[in-house]
Design a protein around this motif. Structure first.
Motif, PDB file in Angstrom:
ATOM      1  N   PRO A 220      38.432  37.789  46.441  1.00  0.00           N
ATOM      2  CA  PRO A 220      39.831  37.339  46.395  1.00  0.00           C
ATOM      3  C   PRO A 220      39.939  35.805  46.446  1.00  0.00           C
ATOM      4  CG  PRO A 220      39.599  39.165  47.940  1.00  0.00           C
ATOM      5  CD  PRO A 220      38.205  38.780  47.523  1.00  0.00           C
ATOM      6  N   SER A 247      42.498  39.884  39.138  1.00  0.00           N
ATOM      7  CA  SER A 247      42.366  40.261  40.548  1.00  0.00           C
ATOM      8  C   SER A 247      40.969  39.960  41.077  1.00  0.00           C
ATOM      9  CB  SER A 247      42.714  41.739  40.768  1.00  0.00           C
ATOM     10  OG  SER A 247      42.486  42.503  39.633  1.00  0.00           O
ATOM     11  N   GLY A 248      40.886  39.814  42.379  1.00  0.00           N
ATOM     12  CA  GLY A 248      39.603  39.561  43.047  1.00  0.00           C
ATOM     13  C   GLY A 248      39.180  40.820  43.780  1.00  0.00           C
ATOM     14  N   ASP A 408      35.273  34.880  52.426  1.00  0.00           N
ATOM     15  CA  ASP A 408      35.864  36.216  52.589  1.00  0.00           C
ATOM     16  C   ASP A 408      34.992  37.163  53.408  1.00  0.00           C
ATOM     17  OD1 ASP A 408      38.033  35.466  51.098  1.00  0.00           O
ATOM     18  OD2 ASP A 408      37.293  36.314  49.212  1.00  0.00           O
TER      19      ASP A 408
END
Ligand code: ADP
Ligand code: GLC
Length: 494
Positions: A220, A247-248, A408
């Motif tokens: 993300p 999108s991630g 992340d």
């Protein structure tokens, strides 16, 4: 749930052929998708080394003449799975020894554009069922610039599947000159900045970025970063324009291949309950690199492509400070010749603290994951990064920059936990405050301090080892995405 048919195209997949993280992902995501009830065909080029290493003879599925080249399609199974794997065999392009992308001197193969254009053409013909195999996927999923022309070719066909293009690394764009564009016979209309042209060059990756129905990248944070000039590698405008289709989805890992409890490549297997056995791996690693077998010294490990991305120069510049600490560092890497030479020079200077193996060695990579205390990844950018995930599972605390997938997936260890236990903070490694030599040294000092308090260090190790980075959740996100795409365009496949 409707079972879907997915053609997953990649230029590498572990264990058949791997040069980096893309290989790991393409070797494990298809199996995870299949376990969720979908039918996946993995499509790869039939490189000579790949074919020579196949555990069994592949089955021939067809033979054609495509763009003036004889092409044979072989079918095999991805080892360790039931994923049917199709190999695009075109001798002129893929039957040569060595690396998929470059020659023995590290120079890109001069015909890379032709090689991957042909691969993409075959993928597009298969994805639209034009080669008589009577299998039409719902989704054609391509990865990185090598698959960039797949959505371009598919766009020309009426009966085409929905297309997904995954960016594993925006720094590799597949750039070629105008003459190559002409040789490939691409329509003139594509030589435009809103199509494949990029500053007077042909950019394969733009085929994916412009023409795929949906774009994904592998974390993300990287999905947000690449819409900015600092990380967009010149593509930020285009990516921001396509933000609604981007999108991630965080990578997962193959927990069968990377599991300290079952890993046959390491000296002594261990788990959260018998962490002391990890030390046997540390001693073996110190011995292998001729370093003093001293457990009080924090042993740092790196396994990396030697490329600017990976921040190896930050480590080199920190060495004079680093060697004053009670630490040792072992590095396994290959790539840029300049970094190789600087590392060799550093080992001559600090032989009692630094160990180096230049080259690519899968089993040494596992032994470093198991034997090191700290895994260092000071990347300038990192789309996802897999080694910080592997190292957490191995109780080898990652020290990372606050970028991309590193940000992340690693939870920083605070010095002051104000009343909470370290466990409660979820700490699983060390996150640098920024990408700089100073921040690297500061984080390293924090790691050394924590290592001097074994009970606290072990708390963080246990948290890291208990984290779940398996594919389960992320594969489900891909399936949701596929469904969403198919629902948006229900009548394109009739
Ligand atoms: P990237 O794909 O950018 O190189 P990742 O962290 O996603 O970075 O994945 C790298 C993968 O390649 C890991 O599985 C790592 O262990 C492996 N790898 C990188 N360099 C080497 C090397 N010299 N020898 C063995 N494995 C390596
Ligand atoms: C790329 C990226 C890396 C990522 C890998 C797999 O090589 O550099 O961050 O983990 O692809 O997606």
């Amino acid at each position: 749930m409707t079972p879907r048919q997915i053609l997953y195209c990649s230029s590498e997949a572990y264990p058949l052929i791997k040069t980096g993280g893309l290989g790991d992902v393409a070797g494990s995501l298809p199996r995870a998708l299949q376990q969720l009830g979908h039918e996946v065909r993995l499509l790869l080029p039939a490189y000579r080394d790949l074919v020579n290493n196949l555990p069994q003879r592949p089955r021939q599925r067809g033979q054609w003449q495509i763009d003036g080249q004889p092409v044979t399609l072989w079918q095999t199974t991805l080892p360790g799975s039931r994923v049917k794997t199709w190999l695009v065999d075109c001798p002129e392009y893929f039957d040569r020894p060595g690396n998929p992308y470059h020659d023995a001197d590290g120079e890109p193969w001069p015909d890379n554009a032709q090689r991957f254009a042909l691969f993409d053409k075959v993928a597009a013909l298969l994805a639209s069922d034009q080669l008589g195999l009577e299998w039409q996927p719902d989704i054609a999923h391509g990865n990185d610039w090598q698959c960039g022309l797949l959505p371009v070719y598919l766009n020309e066909f009426d009966r085409r599947p929905a297309t997904v293009f995954t960016i594993h690394n925006l720094a590799y764009q597949g750039l070629f000159d105008r003459a190559t564009f002409d040789q490939l016979g691409l329509p003139e209309s594509l030589w435009h900045f809103s199509a494949l042209e990029y500053h007077d060059q042909l950019a394969f990756i733009k085929g994916g970025l412009v023409y795929a129905d949906h774009l994904t990248t592998v974390s993300p944070t990287y999905a947000r970063e690449i819409q900015t000039p600092a990380f967009g590698q010149g593509m930020e405008g285009l990516l921001a324009h396509r933000a609604a289709d981007l999108s991630g989805i965080l990578n997962g890992i193959d927990t069968r291949v990377w599991n300290p409890g079952t890993d046959r490549l390491i000296v002594k297997r261990y788990n959260r309950q018998n962490l002391s056995d990890k030390q046997i791996n540390k001693q073996a690693l110190q011995a292998q690199f001729d370093l003093p077998q001293d457990n009080d010294r924090l042993l740092m490990g790196m396994v990396t492509r030697l490329a600017e991305q990976k921040g190896i120069d930050l480590v080199l510049d920190s060495l004079p400070d680093l060697v004053k600490l009670p630490v040792q560092l072992v590095i396994l890497g290959s790539g840029d010749k300049d970094y190789e030479q600087r590392l060799q020079q550093a080992v001559r200077q600090y032989p009692r603290q630094l160990g180096l193996t230049l080259g690519y060695d899968e089993s040494l990579a596992h032994r470093i994951e198991a034997g090191a205390d700290l895994f260092v990844m000071p990347s300038r950018f990192e789309p996802c990064g897999l080694n910080q995930l592997y190292s957490q599972r191995y109780g080898t605390l990652p020290l990372v920059t606050p970028v991309g997938g590193l940000a992340d997936t690693v939870v920083d260890t605070p010095l002051d936990t104000t009343g909470k236990t370290l466990q409660e903070t979820g700490a699983s490694g060390f996150v640098m405050s920024e990408v700089s030599q100073m921040a690297l040294e500061a984080a390293l000092h924090r790691a050394v301090q924590l290592y001097a308090r074994p009970a606290l260090w072990q708390q963080v190790q246990r948290v890291a080892m208990g984290r779940d980075f398996s594919w389960q959740r992320s594969a489900g996100r891909y399936v949701q995405l596929y469904e969403q795409l198919l629902q948006q365009r229900p009548d394109t496949r009739t």
